[in-house]
Structure formats: structure tokens, C-alpha cells
Scaffold this motif. Structure first.
Motif, PDB file in Angstrom:
ATOM      1  N   SER A 106      20.681   8.143  -7.272  1.00 50.26           N
ATOM      2  CA  SER A 106      19.843   6.988  -6.960  1.00 50.26           C
ATOM      3  C   SER A 106      18.530   7.441  -6.329  1.00 50.26           C
ATOM      4  CB  SER A 106      20.570   6.039  -6.001  1.00 50.26           C
ATOM      5  OG  SER A 106      20.759   6.648  -4.738  1.00 50.26           O
ATOM      6  N   THR A 107      17.523   6.595  -6.438  1.00 53.96           N
ATOM      7  CA  THR A 107      16.218   6.841  -5.837  1.00 53.96           C
ATOM      8  C   THR A 107      15.882   5.664  -4.930  1.00 53.96           C
ATOM      9  OG1 THR A 107      15.450   8.034  -7.811  1.00 53.96           O
ATOM     10  CG2 THR A 107      13.769   7.236  -6.270  1.00 53.96           C
ATOM     11  N   ARG A 108      15.577   5.948  -3.668  1.00 54.53           N
ATOM     12  CA  ARG A 108      15.195   4.873  -2.750  1.00 54.53           C
ATOM     13  C   ARG A 108      13.672   4.784  -2.700  1.00 54.53           C
ATOM     14  NH1 ARG A 108      16.962   1.419   0.953  1.00 54.53           N
ATOM     15  NH2 ARG A 108      19.150   2.065   0.824  1.00 54.53           N
ATOM     16  N   ILE A 109      13.167   3.578  -2.943  1.00 52.81           N
ATOM     17  CA  ILE A 109      11.728   3.352  -2.887  1.00 52.81           C
ATOM     18  C   ILE A 109      11.309   3.195  -1.418  1.00 52.81           C
ATOM     19  CG2 ILE A 109       9.850   1.815  -3.590  1.00 52.81           C
ATOM     20  CD1 ILE A 109      11.196   3.358  -5.892  1.00 52.81           C
ATOM     21  N   PRO A 110      10.207   3.817  -0.995  1.00 50.73           N
ATOM     22  CA  PRO A 110       9.754   3.689   0.393  1.00 50.73           C
ATOM     23  C   PRO A 110       9.267   2.279   0.683  1.00 50.73           C
ATOM     24  CG  PRO A 110       8.126   4.877  -0.917  1.00 50.73           C
ATOM     25  CD  PRO A 110       9.333   4.715  -1.781  1.00 50.73           C
ATOM     26  N   PHE A 111      10.170   1.461   1.159  1.00 53.32           N
ATOM     27  CA  PHE A 111       9.868   0.053   1.423  1.00 53.32           C
ATOM     28  C   PHE A 111      10.622  -0.361   2.676  1.00 53.32           C
ATOM     29  CE2 PHE A 111      10.884  -4.485   0.944  1.00 53.32           C
ATOM     30  CZ  PHE A 111       9.620  -5.013   0.749  1.00 53.32           C
ATOM     31  N   GLN A 112       9.920  -0.464   3.768  1.00 51.69           N
ATOM     32  CA  GLN A 112      10.545  -0.821   5.037  1.00 51.69           C
ATOM     33  C   GLN A 112      10.532  -2.333   5.186  1.00 51.69           C
ATOM     34  OE1 GLN A 112      12.093   1.368   7.204  1.00 51.69           O
ATOM     35  NE2 GLN A 112      12.855  -0.560   8.070  1.00 51.69           N
ATOM     36  N   GLN A 131       6.350  -3.848 -11.771  1.00 51.41           N
ATOM     37  CA  GLN A 131       5.021  -3.581 -12.314  1.00 51.41           C
ATOM     38  C   GLN A 131       4.772  -2.088 -12.491  1.00 51.41           C
ATOM     39  OE1 GLN A 131       2.261  -5.427  -9.618  1.00 51.41           O
ATOM     40  NE2 GLN A 131       2.906  -7.514 -10.109  1.00 51.41           N
ATOM     41  N   LEU A 132       5.062  -1.318 -11.446  1.00 52.14           N
ATOM     42  CA  LEU A 132       4.794   0.121 -11.489  1.00 52.14           C
ATOM     43  C   LEU A 132       5.760   0.858 -12.402  1.00 52.14           C
ATOM     44  CD1 LEU A 132       3.899   0.669  -7.744  1.00 52.14           C
ATOM     45  CD2 LEU A 132       2.365   0.963  -9.701  1.00 52.14           C
ATOM     46  N   LEU A 133       7.002   0.413 -12.434  1.00 54.57           N
ATOM     47  CA  LEU A 133       7.950   1.033 -13.351  1.00 54.57           C
ATOM     48  C   LEU A 133       7.512   0.770 -14.788  1.00 54.57           C
ATOM     49  CD1 LEU A 133      10.572   2.640 -13.483  1.00 54.57           C
ATOM     50  CD2 LEU A 133      11.843   0.485 -13.452  1.00 54.57           C
ATOM     51  N   THR A 191       0.830  -1.207   0.000  1.00 50.73           N
ATOM     52  CA  THR A 191       0.000   0.000   0.000  1.00 50.73           C
ATOM     53  C   THR A 191       0.863   1.255   0.000  1.00 50.73           C
ATOM     54  OG1 THR A 191      -1.784  -1.144   1.157  1.00 50.73           O
ATOM     55  CG2 THR A 191      -1.805   1.255   1.226  1.00 50.73           C
ATOM     56  N   THR A 192       1.939   1.224   0.771  1.00 51.56           N
ATOM     57  CA  THR A 192       2.859   2.362   0.810  1.00 51.56           C
ATOM     58  C   THR A 192       3.483   2.599  -0.556  1.00 51.56           C
ATOM     59  OG1 THR A 192       3.394   2.001   3.148  1.00 51.56           O
ATOM     60  CG2 THR A 192       4.967   3.280   1.857  1.00 51.56           C
ATOM     61  N   ILE A 193       3.902   1.535  -1.208  1.00 57.16           N
ATOM     62  CA  ILE A 193       4.497   1.652  -2.548  1.00 57.16           C
ATOM     63  C   ILE A 193       3.480   2.220  -3.527  1.00 57.16           C
ATOM     64  CG2 ILE A 193       5.456   0.362  -4.499  1.00 57.16           C
ATOM     65  CD1 ILE A 193       6.601  -1.626  -2.436  1.00 57.16           C
ATOM     66  N   ILE A 194       2.269   1.688  -3.491  1.00 56.94           N
ATOM     67  CA  ILE A 194       1.227   2.116  -4.430  1.00 56.94           C
ATOM     68  C   ILE A 194       0.856   3.582  -4.212  1.00 56.94           C
ATOM     69  CG2 ILE A 194      -1.214   1.793  -5.035  1.00 56.94           C
ATOM     70  CD1 ILE A 194      -0.745  -1.239  -4.486  1.00 56.94           C
ATOM     71  N   LYS A 195       0.803   4.010  -2.980  1.00 62.66           N
ATOM     72  CA  LYS A 195       0.435   5.401  -2.686  1.00 62.66           C
ATOM     73  C   LYS A 195       1.533   6.386  -3.061  1.00 62.66           C
ATOM     74  CE  LYS A 195      -2.981   4.717   0.978  1.00 62.66           C
ATOM     75  NZ  LYS A 195      -3.309   4.947   2.408  1.00 62.66           N
ATOM     76  N   ASN A 196       2.726   5.878  -3.328  1.00 62.28           N
ATOM     77  CA  ASN A 196       3.846   6.741  -3.715  1.00 62.28           C
ATOM     78  C   ASN A 196       4.219   6.559  -5.182  1.00 62.28           C
ATOM     79  OD1 ASN A 196       5.176   8.181  -1.172  1.00 62.28           O
ATOM     80  ND2 ASN A 196       4.428   6.180  -0.505  1.00 62.28           N
ATOM     81  N   GLN A 197       3.213   6.364  -6.010  1.00 59.01           N
ATOM     82  CA  GLN A 197       3.470   6.100  -7.423  1.00 59.01           C
ATOM     83  C   GLN A 197       4.106   7.275  -8.156  1.00 59.01           C
ATOM     84  OE1 GLN A 197       0.668   3.924  -9.910  1.00 59.01           O
ATOM     85  NE2 GLN A 197      -0.496   3.365  -8.100  1.00 59.01           N
ATOM     86  N   GLU A 198       4.019   8.470  -7.585  1.00 58.44           N
ATOM     87  CA  GLU A 198       4.636   9.618  -8.256  1.00 58.44           C
ATOM     88  C   GLU A 198       6.142   9.408  -8.419  1.00 58.44           C
ATOM     89  OE1 GLU A 198       4.674  10.418  -3.847  1.00 58.44           O
ATOM     90  OE2 GLU A 198       3.185   9.740  -5.312  1.00 58.44           O
ATOM     91  N   ILE A 199       6.733   8.599  -7.557  1.00 52.58           N
ATOM     92  CA  ILE A 199       8.165   8.289  -7.687  1.00 52.58           C
ATOM     93  C   ILE A 199       8.427   7.591  -9.020  1.00 52.58           C
ATOM     94  CG2 ILE A 199      10.055   6.887  -6.754  1.00 52.58           C
ATOM     95  CD1 ILE A 199       8.891   7.310  -3.985  1.00 52.58           C
ATOM     96  N   PHE A 200       7.587   6.623  -9.348  1.00 49.89           N
ATOM     97  CA  PHE A 200       7.765   5.871 -10.589  1.00 49.89           C
ATOM     98  C   PHE A 200       7.438   6.728 -11.806  1.00 49.89           C
ATOM     99  CE2 PHE A 200       6.942   2.854  -7.210  1.00 49.89           C
ATOM    100  CZ  PHE A 200       7.965   1.934  -7.396  1.00 49.89           C
ATOM    101  N   SER A 201       6.473   7.630 -11.641  1.00 46.06           N
ATOM    102  CA  SER A 201       6.133   8.538 -12.733  1.00 46.06           C
ATOM    103  C   SER A 201       7.311   9.444 -13.066  1.00 46.06           C
ATOM    104  CB  SER A 201       4.915   9.378 -12.340  1.00 46.06           C
ATOM    105  OG  SER A 201       4.581  10.299 -13.351  1.00 46.06           O
ATOM    106  N   LYS A 202       7.997   9.925 -12.038  1.00 44.92           N
ATOM    107  CA  LYS A 202       9.154  10.801 -12.253  1.00 44.92           C
ATOM    108  C   LYS A 202      10.325  10.022 -12.854  1.00 44.92           C
ATOM    109  CE  LYS A 202       7.919  14.044  -8.569  1.00 44.92           C
ATOM    110  NZ  LYS A 202       8.274  14.565  -7.222  1.00 44.92           N
ATOM    111  N   ILE A 203      10.524   8.799 -12.381  1.00 46.32           N
ATOM    112  CA  ILE A 203      11.594   7.975 -12.945  1.00 46.32           C
ATOM    113  C   ILE A 203      11.324   7.691 -14.418  1.00 46.32           C
ATOM    114  CG2 ILE A 203      12.681   5.688 -12.864  1.00 46.32           C
ATOM    115  CD1 ILE A 203      12.194   5.695  -9.842  1.00 46.32           C
ATOM    116  N   ALA A 204      10.049   7.449 -14.745  1.00 49.56           N
ATOM    117  CA  ALA A 204       9.684   7.123 -16.124  1.00 49.56           C
ATOM    118  C   ALA A 204       9.962   8.282 -17.080  1.00 49.56           C
ATOM    119  CB  ALA A 204       8.207   6.741 -16.192  1.00 49.56           C
TER     120      ALA A 204
END
Length: 405
Positions: A347-353, A370-372, A232-245
């Protein structure tokens, strides 16, 4: 011959001890707000909820599953083969070590695409065998032929079929075989409608891990809740993947160790499928990458590090990452999981604890690829549900002829 069809059934979720606060996935990032009608978007975001539903279905049928599997797992010198085609094969690669540890039986991932062409290479006539088959649709020609060949080449074979389609031919294979057969058919919503496997992959992977230790499924409830929160945390932070893309990269390499190697392989396929091959992807282990494959890296390469939670393995991973960080081309990268004592430029760190000793930890890591893939597909102006412009890639493989040996 036994078949159990696990369809969605009514639960009073308010009475469940598992917290459901994470299943409300309505808030989307700006890049996908206009794409909520895409199956790919819906299927990626539905995964935490579908993991819960899958868990509850398996838990409800714990006794039936155990009655079938336990006598097989008690057979001396049993050999377990986990199989499928494409992404379904990668489920076996990711789950192999976990299944082997939980069952204490030799477990080998062998793709149906290998079993079909060279059955005599892999099946051992007098060795008791449990063939675990994974399939989203259950209609791929290789999936059907592989189970048939197992019956032909093994004197003592048992089938466990895990699929997302109750109407698929594989789901009903028990009608064709005299060998013991048990089918687990997951909730219909896991039968992805889009081209790329997303929820189907993770739900079948979850099922494989849970059923291989079905007697202890209740003890994995906390681990399940943890991975749902992580996803859920990863999905809610999808803007990270949008910026990487939005970055100009033409190659992506996914690296993982142990069970994460199977996830790296699945991720490389996911991104390559969703971008219609416009982004060339590769995968490897951290140590294996040093032995030649590193030559693929150029200035326009994105490296995705799927770090291990094992401190021993992480030492090797960290060495490679720090070595690559010295590259004067300033290679861009994504950091996922592991330990926080590593910091590199560009580098970009994905919010994943990450949580140590969580046997389900690899499942939410799958969302990275998937999101990337989703956001790069949108960035390239493609339709993620059907990104293959030429039609060369289909949801169910086309054009495969089966030749009897």
C-alpha cells in the motif's frame, strides 16, 4: 429575478488574514516539468489559489447571497434538489449531507440526466423547492432543460445557479424564467479549458458548502486555510502519483463513506476519462463493496481507500481493508486520510493530514483522483487535455436532443 456576476476583482492580498504562502505552485515534479503548458496540469495546481479567490468573492457578497437564500431556507417543508450532469451531478452527491445539516432542510441529489427523462418521478408539484444547479459551461442541454422542467412541474420553485461561465446559457437563465433566480458565477479561471473537470468541480463544491451556511462564512476561514495547505502538500508530492502510474493495473476502485462516497464517484470518472477508458474504474461505499461489487477485484486491481475522519465510520472501513489485505493475490492499494493505526502490505499512504471537524475536508481529497488520472494519462502516452482518441468524449456533451413532454 436576480443575477449577480462574481468576476475576479482586485484585492490587496497582503492585507488579508489568510496566509498566502501556499499559492506559489511553480515547483513541479519531474514527470510534469515538460508538461506545464497543459491546461490540466495548470488547472489542478491552481486549485488552492482558486479556493481562496472563491472564498473571498462569496465573502464580499455575503449580504446579497443571504438576502436571497435565507427567506427560502426559512420556508416550511422546503425541499432542496442539487443537480448537474456528470461531474456536476457528483458535486451534489458530495455536498448533500453537508447542505442538509447546515440548512436543516431535506436535500436530495438528483442528476439532470434523470430529471430530463422522468421529471414526474422527481418533481413534486405542491412542495416548495430550491433547485441548486451546478454547471461548468452552463451549455449542456440537460442543464437547461432541467431548470425549465422545474418551472413547469413545481408551483413554488426557486433557482440557485452555480456556474463557471458567465457567457453560458444557464448563467443567464434568469432572463427566461419568472421564478426567483440567483446566479453565482465563479472566477473565469475556474472554467477549465481541459476536458476533465478539476478546479471547476472543487470550486463549485466549495461554493455549495459555503453558501448553504453563508451567514457563518467568516467562521470557515481557518478551515479554508487548512485545506489549501493540505492540497499544496499533495500537489508538491506528485512524484508519488507518477510512481503509482508506472504500475501495471487495469482496474481501479475508489471507496468512500458518507460525503466521501460522492468524491469516490467523481474520482472514478476522472481517472477513467483521463485514461480514455483504458483503465476501468468503479466506486462504492466500504460497506456496500462487500455485497457483490468486490467480485471486480483481480490481481491487477488498485484499490483507493478514501478514509473517513469519523471514528464510527472508520471502524467499518478498517474491517474491510484488513479483510482485503488477507487476499493471497496481495492487492495493491492507496490510503488517504483516516487514522494512522492501519498498516497493510503493498500500500501507499498519501501525505494528507486530516483534521477532525473540518467541514471542507472532502475538497482536497478530490485531488487524489485528479492526480492519479493525470499521471496515468501521461504514462499511457495520452494528452490529458483531450485524452479521448476517438473523440467520443467532449468537454461539453454533444448529440443530446431535447424532447418536450
Amino acid at each position: 429575478m436576480i443575477i449577480f456576476i462574481f468576476e475576479l476583482f482586485s484585492f490587496n492580498l497582503r492585507k488579508m488574514t489568510i496566509s498566502l504562502h501556499y499559492i506559489n505552485m511553480k515547483k513541479m515534479n519531474n514527470n510534469t516539468e515538460s508538461c506545464q503548458d497543459l491546461y490540466t496540469v495548470q488547472e489542478i495546481n491552481a486549485q488552492p489559489r482558486l479556493w481562496l479567490e472563491t472564498f473571498l468573492l462569496l465573502k464580499k457578497n455575503k449580504e446579497d447571497i443571504s438576502n436571497y437564500l435565507q427567506p427560502i431556507l426559512d420556508i416550511n417543508n422546503l425541499r432542496i434538489i442539487v443537480t448537474g450532469a456528470g461531474s456536476s451531478a457528483f458535486i451534489g452527491e458530495a455536498a448533500q449531507s453537508i447542505i442538509q445539516k447546515q440548512t436543516n432542510q431535506l436535500t436530495q441529489p438528483i442528476a439532470t440526466t434523470d430529471l430530463v427523462t422522468h421529471p414526474d418521478f422527481f418533481f413534486i408539484k405542491d412542495t416548495p423547492t430550491l433547485l441548486i444547479s451546478f454547471a461548468r459551461s452552463g451549455n449542456s442541454p440537460e442543464s437547461l432543460e432541467a431548470v425549465s422542467l422545474a418551472d413547469k412541474y413545481c408551483n413554488n420553485v426557486h433557482h440557485l445557479i452555480i456556474t463557471c461561465n458567465k457567457n453560458g446559457e444557464l448563467a443567464n437563465y434568469n432572463k427566461e424564467t419568472k421564478s426567483p433566480s440567483y446566479s453565482i458565477i465563479l472566477p473565469e479561471e475556474t472554467n477549465d479549458k481541459s476536458l476533465a473537470m478539476t478546479s471547476s468541480f472543487t470550486c463549485m463544491l466549495l461554493t455549495a458548502i459555503l453558501v448553504s451556511d453563508i451567514k457563518n462564512i467568516d467562521k470557515k476561514e481557518q478551515a479554508l486555510e487548512t485545506i489549501c495547505k493540505q492540497a499544496t502538500t499533495i500537489i508538491k508530492n506528485q512524484e508519488i502519483f507518477s510512481k503509482i502510474a508506472e504500475r501495471a493495473f487495469e482496474r481501479v476502485v475508489f471507496l468512500g463513506s458518507g460525503e466521501k462516497l460522492g468524491i469516490a464517484r467523481e474520482s472514478h470518472l476522472k481517472l477513467q476519462e483521463l485514461t480514455d477508458g483504458k483503465v476501468i474504474c468503479k466506486f462504492d461505499s466500504f460497506l456496500g463493496f462487500r455485497h457483490g461489487p468486490r467480485a471486480v477485484v483481480n490481481a491487477n486491481t488498485l484499490l483507493v481507500y478514501l478514509f473517513s475522519e469519523d471514528e464510527h465510520a472508520f471502524k467499518y472501513e478498517k474491517d474491510l481493508v484488513e479483510d482485503i489485505a488477507k487476499d493471497p493475490r496481495n492487492i495493491q492499494s492507496i490510503l488517504v486520510g483516516g487514522f494512522n493505526d492501519i498498516t497493510i502490505e503493498n500500500s501507499t499512504r498519501i501525505p494528507f493530514q486530516a483534521v477532525n471537524n473540518n467541514i471542507l475536508q472532502l475538497i482536497p481529497v478530490t485531488l487524489i483522483g485528479q492526480l492519479l488520472g493525470l499521471h496515468k494519462s501521461l504514462n499511457l502516452g495520452l494528452n490529458p487535455d483531450n485524452p479521448s482518441v476517438s473523440g467520443a468524449i467532449n468537454r461539453v456533451v454533444q448529440g443530446v436532443n431535447i424532447y418536450k413532454k
